[in-house]
Scaffold this motif. Structure first.
Motif, PDB file in Angstrom:
ATOM      1  N   SER A 215      15.191  -3.979  40.388  1.00  0.00           N
ATOM      2  CA  SER A 215      15.161  -4.922  41.493  1.00  0.00           C
ATOM      3  C   SER A 215      14.117  -5.974  41.188  1.00  0.00           C
ATOM      4  N   ALA A 216      14.543  -7.219  41.083  1.00  0.00           N
ATOM      5  CA  ALA A 216      13.608  -8.272  40.717  1.00  0.00           C
ATOM      6  C   ALA A 216      12.561  -8.468  41.807  1.00  0.00           C
ATOM      7  N   GLU A 217      12.970  -8.302  43.046  1.00  0.00           N
ATOM      8  CA  GLU A 217      12.011  -8.455  44.154  1.00  0.00           C
ATOM      9  C   GLU A 217      10.902  -7.436  44.044  1.00  0.00           C
ATOM     10  N   ARG A 218      11.290  -6.215  43.720  1.00  0.00           N
ATOM     11  CA  ARG A 218      10.287  -5.151  43.619  1.00  0.00           C
ATOM     12  C   ARG A 218       9.334  -5.447  42.468  1.00  0.00           C
TER      13      ARG A 218
ATOM     14  N   LEU B 136       8.356  -8.384  41.443  1.00  0.00           N
ATOM     15  CA  LEU B 136       7.389  -9.370  41.883  1.00  0.00           C
ATOM     16  C   LEU B 136       6.391  -8.755  42.855  1.00  0.00           C
ATOM     17  N   GLU B 137       6.899  -7.852  43.713  1.00  0.00           N
ATOM     18  CA  GLU B 137       5.989  -7.212  44.675  1.00  0.00           C
ATOM     19  C   GLU B 137       4.926  -6.395  43.952  1.00  0.00           C
TER      20      GLU B 137
ATOM     21  N   LYS C  32       1.625 -17.995  42.276  1.00  0.00           N
ATOM     22  CA  LYS C  32       3.069 -18.178  42.375  1.00  0.00           C
ATOM     23  C   LYS C  32       3.713 -18.544  41.042  1.00  0.00           C
TER      24      LYS C  32
ATOM     25  N   ALA D  44       8.269 -13.191  35.511  1.00  0.00           N
ATOM     26  CA  ALA D  44       9.656 -12.762  35.714  1.00  0.00           C
ATOM     27  C   ALA D  44      10.552 -13.322  34.632  1.00  0.00           C
TER      28      ALA D  44
ATOM     29  N   LYS E 278       2.832   0.209  47.165  1.00  0.00           N
ATOM     30  CA  LYS E 278       3.300  -1.153  47.000  1.00  0.00           C
ATOM     31  C   LYS E 278       2.984  -1.678  45.606  1.00  0.00           C
TER      32      LYS E 278
END
Lengths: 359, 381
Positions: free
Chosen positions: B147-150, B152-153, B165, B172, B331
């Motif tokens: 999961s790309a979101e994970r 970054l998190e 940012k 990524a 997290k």
């Protein structure tokens, strides 16, 4: 071939008898067997053997003499060669002093049981100086699996150097300790990384020359010989042939160059009669390849080493452990008695959970 | 094996790995010659025995790998390991994940294996001053667990000062994800992975997971499938090991679990939590069998202790003893719990192929004592 019988340095009586029997030149004698000659010429059997050996071509005579040894000479040679200790005294006793030089030994075991650890330990122990009872030689490590990690070799070398440092008593031993440091141990440990069986075969072809150029090498480790041969082969008979050829070459090198050869093998699951068992990989015929066979296995949380095949030692099972210093004995005196048949499962002794030992 | 017909030998390119046949005009690989006996080579090459020996020796010299000494390898020790940023684990592994070897992460579903992989991906892109590899990452995903979101998190939670940012987006961009869903696709991808490693300047290869494609396609109860599967896994392992060693990078694989049906006798394993064991009829262990356990160099088992607590078990390692570490998934990825300064280390262990893994099933699933040989019906899922 046309040399006259009279020109050979035989006893005159023998010459006369040969000439009377009609043998005038070497060509006449070439194809005869000693018994025939002795009957025809009327000479004794020993004289007939002498005559025939003198008459045949020179190289054959030398070859026959070189490959012939009495057991006494072999005994002297074996005692000279010595063995490589494993630092686990129980195992050393079972092996008759340690890993024998001049023979091939196979170590099989389940994953994680300590085959690579044993190999690294031996590669360091082969370099122990002579005055400490070692061989003072160098080691060659052929790695086919990538499990040789130099950090571990450093740990084991450091422990071995410290151990010898504690033992050093007289001046000679102190002196040789200067040569036996972690750096020298690492520099005398040659490393080759083979990725497939072709590279392994190529390396073995070149090994004879390499050992001739480096006569101080006392140990050759192949870790493992199973991995490159287990997945690339559709034709199993070719695999068997290559493995046997390899085994023969290694035995030859072990004898000719006075090195100990140790091969690591893996275990495979064999399913029969609805049961599954772990057996050494590479097939049944491979069992005959090595002179000695050591099987390392788990029993609960303990590691055991069983000597399964040896021409001179009896079958035995010992416990060992792997510590930060390397391959060692188990400190408490709860070794199992040397059982002759280690395959009999001890179903009665599973009542207690193993105690945790704080080290 | 290629069929070799009568050959004439040309050695105009002694360093090359092929020879040219005048008769048939075909190219053959010199390395096939090493698989033949000298007599066969004599027949094919039409040369005498002495000449054939010289030929085999020069072929060996071109095929054989180079020799080095342990001292030279040790001198480059700054580059030996990839730190996992978990200090307890790094200390046990003497630096971290070893470059040039295969590390396997296995465990029940939901335990955190993919989380570990994503965390390692983030770490690899960090600059060397922060303990990273400053390189790209190749992530081969067979389960669509990435999961790309994970990703970054994890990056932003773990290193909030470093990842602004722009940096996070740049990070990524360095993680290359490949999706392969069949065994053949995976094998083809692995065979050409060296090109991808070079073009993406990868310093870490992650394969998540090895087991899923293989178990989808091979039903081991059918005859012949087990051997075929072992063969495939062996090829994958050999290719990955070659890549790991040639490019000096760590390779991380994930594996699944399977049920090992025992014979109901008492079995046991090292359990550090003091939970008493009960009778049962089987236990859970790493999948893909005994042969695969040989192929990986390091095995880390992620398992449950209870609903809250989880553990990492170092089941197989060339440098680390058998040890257990507690962790949780947060997290910022994986976080180790507990104090590891005076770690209790036992010189015991179990067969990493048979090490029981604790699974959270809602009722107490306990470990059984192990008997010597794995006798019993082995049912591979």
């Amino acid at each position: 071939m046309q040399r006259a019988v009279s020109s050979y340095p035989f006893a005159p009586s023998v010459k006369v008898k040969l000439l009377n029997a009609g043998f005038h030149s070497a060509a006449d004698l070439c194809d005869l067997r000693p018994l025939q000659l002795s009957k025809e010429a009327g000479i004794s059997q020993e004289e007939a053997v002498e005559v025939l050996q003198a008459v045949r071509c020179e190289p054959g005579q030398e070859r026959a003499a070189a490959s012939q040894l009495t057991a006494l000479e072999l005994l002297e040679r074996e005692q000279e060669l010595g063995s490589i200790v494993t630092f686990c005294s129980a195992l050393d006793t079972a092996l008759g002093g340690g890993l024998p030089v001049g023979k091939t030994t196979e170590v099989c075991g389940a994953p994680g049981v300590g085959k690579t650890q044993l190999c690294i330990q031996l590669a360091v122990d082969a370099q122990i100086p002579v005055c400490f009872g070692g061989l003072g030689g160098k080691s060659l490590y052929i790695d086919t699996e990538g499990s040789f990690l130099v950090q571990r070799a450093v740990d084991i070398a450091q422990a071995a150097v410290e151990h010898c440092g504690l033992l050093a008593e007289d001046a000679e031993q102190q002196e040789s300790l200067k040569e036996f440091t972690v750096e020298t141990v690492l520099s005398n440990l040659f490393l080759v990384r083979c990725h497939d069986y072709v590279e392994l075969l190529a390396e073995t072809y070149l090994l004879a020359d390499f050992l001739a150029h480096h006569p101080e090498i006392r140990l050759v480790v192949i870790d493992s010989i199973a991995f490159p041969f287990r997945h690339d082969f559709d034709d199993l008979s070719q695999r068997t042939r290559l493995l046997n050829g390899l085994a023969q070459q290694l035995i030859q090198m072990a004898t000719n160059h006075n090195v100990a050869v140790i091969l690591t093998n893996q275990m495979t699951t064999k399913v029969w009669n609805g049961h599954s068992k772990l057996v050494p990989a590479l097939g049944e015929s491979w069992g005959h390849a090595a002179t000695q066979r050591l099987i390392l296995h788990w029993e609960g949380t303990n590691r055991l080493a069983s000597l399964y095949k040896s021409p001179s030692q009896t079958e035995a099972t010992v416990r060992y452990q792997i510590t930060a210093q390397g391959f060692r004995d188990v400190p408490h005196s709860n070794q199992p008695k040397a059982s002759v048949d280690p395959t009999v499962s001890q179903s009665g002794s599973m009542s207690k959970r193993p105690r945790m030992e704080e080290v | 094996m290629t069929q070799l017909s009568k050959l004439d030998l040309y050695f105009s390119f002694p360093q090359c790995f092929f020879l040219y046949s005048v008769c048939t005009g075909r190219l053959y690989f010199l390395q096939d010659l090493l698989s033949l006996t000298p007599i066969e080579v004599m027949r094919l090459a039409g040369q005498s025995y002495q000449q054939v020996l010289v030929l085999l020796k020069s072929v060996s010299q071109s095929c054989a790998p180079s020799m080095t000494t342990a001292l030279e390898v040790w001198k480059q020790r700054a580059d030996l390991c990839f730190s996992t940023s978990l200090p307890g684990l790094d200390r046990l592994l003497q630096g971290g994940l070893s470059r040039g070897t295969l590390t396997e992460v296995t465990g029940p579903s939901g335990c955190g294996k993919s989380q570990m992989c994503m965390m390692l991906s983030v770490l690899a892109t960090l600059p060397k001053s922060m303990g990273g590899l400053d390189s790209g990452v190749i992530y081969i995903d067979t389960e669509s667990a990435f999961s790309a979101e994970r990703l970054l998190e994890i990056a932003q939670s773990r290193f909030p000062d470093y990842f602004s940012k722009e940096r996070v987006l740049e990070m990524a961009g360095r993680v290359h994800v490949f999706r392969e869903l069949t065994c053949q696709d995976l094998l083809n991808r692995l065979k050409r992975l060296d090109e991808d490693i070079i073009s993406s300047k990868a310093g870490l290869v992650i394969l998540d997971s090895v087991a899923s494609v293989v178990r989808k396609e091979y039903d081991t109860s059918l005859p012949g499938n087990l051997a075929h599967r072992s063969n495939l896994l062996g090829q994958e392992a050999a290719t990955l090991k070659y890549l790991a060693q040639a490019f000096r990078i760590p390779v991380v694989l994930t594996n699944q679990i399977t049920t090992h049906v025992g014979d109901g006798g008492e079995r046991g394993a090292v359990s550090f939590t003091g939970v008493p064991s009960e009778e049962g009829s089987g236990y859970v262990t790493a999948a893909l069998g005994n042969t695969w356990s040989h192929s990986v160099n390091t095995r880390l088992i992620f398992q449950y202790v209870d609903a809250r607590q989880r553990q990492i078990v170092i089941a197989k390692s060339p440098v680390a003893p058998f040890a257990v570490l507690n962790y949780s998934v947060q997290k910022e990825g994986i976080r180790l719990e507990g104090n590891y300064d005076n770690q209790e280390v036992a010189h015991q262990g179990t067969d990493p192929g048979l090490q029981p893994i604790r699974v959270w099933t809602g009722f107490n699933y306990n470990l059984m004592k192990d008997t010597c040989a794995a006798s019993g019906q082995l049912k591979l899922l």
